[in-house]
Design an enzyme around this catalytic site. Structure first.
Site, PDB file in Angstrom:
ATOM      1  N   ASP A  18       0.833  -1.211   0.000  1.00  0.00           N
ATOM      2  CA  ASP A  18       0.000   0.000   0.000  1.00  0.00           C
ATOM      3  C   ASP A  18       0.868   1.262   0.000  1.00  0.00           C
ATOM      4  O   ASP A  18       1.991   1.249   0.504  1.00  0.00           O
ATOM      5  CB  ASP A  18      -0.915  -0.026   1.246  1.00  0.00           C
ATOM      6  CG  ASP A  18      -2.101   0.915   1.099  1.00  0.00           C
ATOM      7  OD1 ASP A  18      -2.314   1.451   0.001  1.00  0.00           O
ATOM      8  OD2 ASP A  18      -2.816   1.122   2.099  1.00  0.00           O
ATOM      9  N   HIS A  35       2.490   3.548  -8.956  1.00  0.00           N
ATOM     10  CA  HIS A  35       2.242   2.138  -9.256  1.00  0.00           C
ATOM     11  C   HIS A  35       3.418   1.537 -10.035  1.00  0.00           C
ATOM     12  O   HIS A  35       3.799   0.387  -9.824  1.00  0.00           O
ATOM     13  CB  HIS A  35       0.943   1.969 -10.054  1.00  0.00           C
ATOM     14  CG  HIS A  35      -0.287   2.379  -9.293  1.00  0.00           C
ATOM     15  ND1 HIS A  35      -0.523   1.964  -7.991  1.00  0.00           N
ATOM     16  CD2 HIS A  35      -1.355   3.154  -9.633  1.00  0.00           C
ATOM     17  CE1 HIS A  35      -1.690   2.475  -7.578  1.00  0.00           C
ATOM     18  NE2 HIS A  35      -2.196   3.209  -8.543  1.00  0.00           N
ATOM     19  N   GLU A  65     -12.442  -4.429  -4.239  1.00  0.00           N
ATOM     20  CA  GLU A  65     -12.903  -3.049  -4.027  1.00  0.00           C
ATOM     21  C   GLU A  65     -12.165  -2.062  -4.940  1.00  0.00           C
ATOM     22  O   GLU A  65     -12.679  -0.982  -5.241  1.00  0.00           O
ATOM     23  CB  GLU A  65     -12.711  -2.634  -2.563  1.00  0.00           C
ATOM     24  CG  GLU A  65     -13.638  -3.330  -1.572  1.00  0.00           C
ATOM     25  CD  GLU A  65     -13.269  -4.782  -1.264  1.00  0.00           C
ATOM     26  OE1 GLU A  65     -12.112  -5.194  -1.552  1.00  0.00           O
ATOM     27  OE2 GLU A  65     -14.133  -5.520  -0.755  1.00  0.00           O
ATOM     28  N   ASN A  66     -10.960  -2.423  -5.383  1.00  0.00           N
ATOM     29  CA  ASN A  66     -10.194  -1.519  -6.245  1.00  0.00           C
ATOM     30  C   ASN A  66     -10.848  -1.296  -7.612  1.00  0.00           C
ATOM     31  O   ASN A  66     -10.513  -0.337  -8.319  1.00  0.00           O
ATOM     32  CB  ASN A  66      -8.746  -2.019  -6.444  1.00  0.00           C
ATOM     33  CG  ASN A  66      -7.881  -1.895  -5.214  1.00  0.00           C
ATOM     34  OD1 ASN A  66      -6.964  -2.685  -5.001  1.00  0.00           O
ATOM     35  ND2 ASN A  66      -8.132  -0.876  -4.389  1.00  0.00           N
ATOM     36  N   ILE A 193      -6.876  -4.730   7.497  1.00  0.00           N
ATOM     37  CA  ILE A 193      -6.694  -5.939   6.688  1.00  0.00           C
ATOM     38  C   ILE A 193      -7.312  -5.782   5.287  1.00  0.00           C
ATOM     39  O   ILE A 193      -6.934  -6.479   4.344  1.00  0.00           O
ATOM     40  CB  ILE A 193      -7.337  -7.162   7.428  1.00  0.00           C
ATOM     41  CG1 ILE A 193      -6.712  -7.352   8.821  1.00  0.00           C
ATOM     42  CG2 ILE A 193      -7.217  -8.437   6.627  1.00  0.00           C
ATOM     43  CD1 ILE A 193      -5.272  -7.792   8.821  1.00  0.00           C
ATOM     44  N   SER A 194      -8.261  -4.854   5.145  1.00  0.00           N
ATOM     45  CA  SER A 194      -8.867  -4.547   3.846  1.00  0.00           C
ATOM     46  C   SER A 194      -9.311  -5.793   3.058  1.00  0.00           C
ATOM     47  O   SER A 194      -8.977  -5.933   1.868  1.00  0.00           O
ATOM     48  CB  SER A 194      -7.912  -3.690   3.003  1.00  0.00           C
ATOM     49  OG  SER A 194      -7.630  -2.486   3.666  1.00  0.00           O
TER      50      SER A 194
HETATM   51  C1  IPE Z   1      -5.577  -2.715  -0.320  1.00  0.00           C
HETATM   52  O1  IPE Z   1      -5.158  -1.405  -0.501  1.00  0.00           O
HETATM   53  C2  IPE Z   1      -5.510  -3.452  -1.613  1.00  0.00           C
HETATM   54  C3  IPE Z   1      -4.177  -3.599  -2.205  1.00  0.00           C
HETATM   55  C4  IPE Z   1      -3.049  -3.305  -1.635  1.00  0.00           C
HETATM   56  C5  IPE Z   1      -4.167  -4.166  -3.507  1.00  0.00           C
HETATM   57  P1  IPE Z   1      -6.191  -0.179  -0.579  1.00  0.00           P
HETATM   58  O2  IPE Z   1      -5.385   1.034  -0.600  1.00  0.00           O
HETATM   59  O3  IPE Z   1      -7.127  -0.397  -1.717  1.00  0.00           O
HETATM   60  O4  IPE Z   1      -6.978  -0.378   0.787  1.00  0.00           O
HETATM   61  P2  IPE Z   1      -7.957   0.589   1.574  1.00  0.00           P
HETATM   62  O5  IPE Z   1      -9.141   0.815   0.694  1.00  0.00           O
HETATM   63  O6  IPE Z   1      -7.228   1.858   1.831  1.00  0.00           O
HETATM   64  O7  IPE Z   1      -8.297  -0.137   2.820  1.00  0.00           O
HETATM   65  C1  IPE Z   2      -1.561   0.327  -3.384  1.00  0.00           C
HETATM   66  O1  IPE Z   2      -1.354   1.706  -3.383  1.00  0.00           O
HETATM   67  C2  IPE Z   2      -1.823  -0.196  -4.762  1.00  0.00           C
HETATM   68  C3  IPE Z   2      -3.190  -0.653  -4.986  1.00  0.00           C
HETATM   69  C4  IPE Z   2      -4.145  -0.627  -4.109  1.00  0.00           C
HETATM   70  C5  IPE Z   2      -3.500  -1.173  -6.313  1.00  0.00           C
HETATM   71  P1  IPE Z   2      -2.549   2.758  -3.354  1.00  0.00           P
HETATM   72  O2  IPE Z   2      -2.903   3.082  -4.760  1.00  0.00           O
HETATM   73  O3  IPE Z   2      -3.662   2.270  -2.518  1.00  0.00           O
HETATM   74  O4  IPE Z   2      -1.849   3.987  -2.673  1.00  0.00           O
HETATM   75  P2  IPE Z   2      -2.475   5.014  -1.623  1.00  0.00           P
HETATM   76  O5  IPE Z   2      -3.059   4.211  -0.500  1.00  0.00           O
HETATM   77  O6  IPE Z   2      -3.519   5.789  -2.365  1.00  0.00           O
HETATM   78  O7  IPE Z   2      -1.333   5.852  -1.195  1.00  0.00           O
HETATM   79 MG    MG Z   3      -4.094   2.464  -0.518  1.00  0.00          MG
END
Ligand code: IPE
Ligand code: IPE
Ligand code: MG
Length: 248
Positions: A18, A35, A65-66, A193-194
């Protein structure tokens, strides 16, 4: 033993990668750059894990959820994934790492699914380490899918008395009964834990670091592994029982 020596690594390490977006933002760059750099951290960590004798590495790369993120961000994440899979196939093969994937893979774009299937197929005999990518993954969905599979099974047997036991349930999850993670790392300072491996993480050690994923490297990984080896895993027993067990 020196305090900086790795003598006991987890058999299975899981990582919630993350902080890519925040990393990019802090540098005034588009999220995509975060990324992109994040995928370089993946390469470093995969290599370090296999060198240090970790047997399984599970990476949360894209959650169910992404899918709700802006279309352009989802599209660039899918492109990066495709590039990663095509570029790394030979290296995984050479390093005897077998690739697996968990999640609702049928929701991935066809071109990504094709690269994924080819890499899984090409690397399936790798016996040094299993690298599992969680893609379009949600743990509640996984549990529901497994429960529904059980219902269908009982109906096909025409046996209303059929029951799951823990072992069968575990084997019918997307992770197919493989060893549960011993250690979970989450980067970027979030402490949640998401929807990741809710069943499998039941007894994992948890490690949270403020470091953003694009800055996470071998050194950061070693720090987490050293912390892990200092923990006493008791699985409900008393410290005395654990210490006796270790000395016998
Ligand atoms: C969790 O990260 C999913 C991945 C690392 C792929 P998110 O950044 O999407 O999680 P939340 O929504 O902040 O909990
Ligand atoms: C994790 O980084 C990658 C994915 C969830 C795909 P984020 O994109 O969630 O980065 P932040 O949390 O917005 O910094
Ligand atoms: Mg994130």
């Amino acid at each position: 033993m020196s305090e900086t020596e790795l003598i006991k690594v987890p058999q299975h390490l899981a990582i919630i990668m993350d902080g890519n977006g925040r990393w990019a933002e802090s540098k005034n760059l588009p999220r995509l750059e975060g990324h992109r750099l994040g995928s370089e951290s993946v390469e470093k960590v995969v290599e370090a894990c296999s060198e240090w004798g970790i047997k399984e590495l599970t990476l949360y790369a894209f959650s169910q959820e992404n899918w709700q993120r802006p279309t352009e961000e989802v599209a660039s994440l899918m492109d990066l994934l495709k590039i990663f899979l095509a570029k790394k196939r030979q290296k995984l093969l050479k390093n005897k790492i077998s690739l697996k994937a968990i999640g609702r893979l049928e929701l991935l774009p066809e071109s990504v699914l094709r690269e994924l299937t080819q890499t899984i197929e090409a690397t399936r005999h790798g016996d040094r380490m299993i690298l599992t990518l969680a893609l379009s993954y949600g743990s509640r969905q996984e549990i529901i899918d497994t429960a529904n599979q059980g219902i269908r099974h009982a109906m096909s047997l025409n046996d209303p008395a059929w029951r799951f036991d823990e072992k069968t349930f575990d084997e019918w999850l997307y992770t197919e009964g493989r060893t549960a993670p011993d250690l979970l790392i989450r980067t970027s300072g979030e402490r949640r834990i998401s929807n990741f491996l809710l069943w499998q993480l039941a007894y994992a050690e948890l490690y949270f670091t403020e470091t953003l994923w694009p800055d996470f490297d071998e050194k950061e990984l070693k720090k987490a592994l050293l912390e892990y080896q200092s923990r006493e895993r008791r699985f409900g027993k008393t410290p005395e029982q654990i210490q006796k067990g270790q000395s016998s």
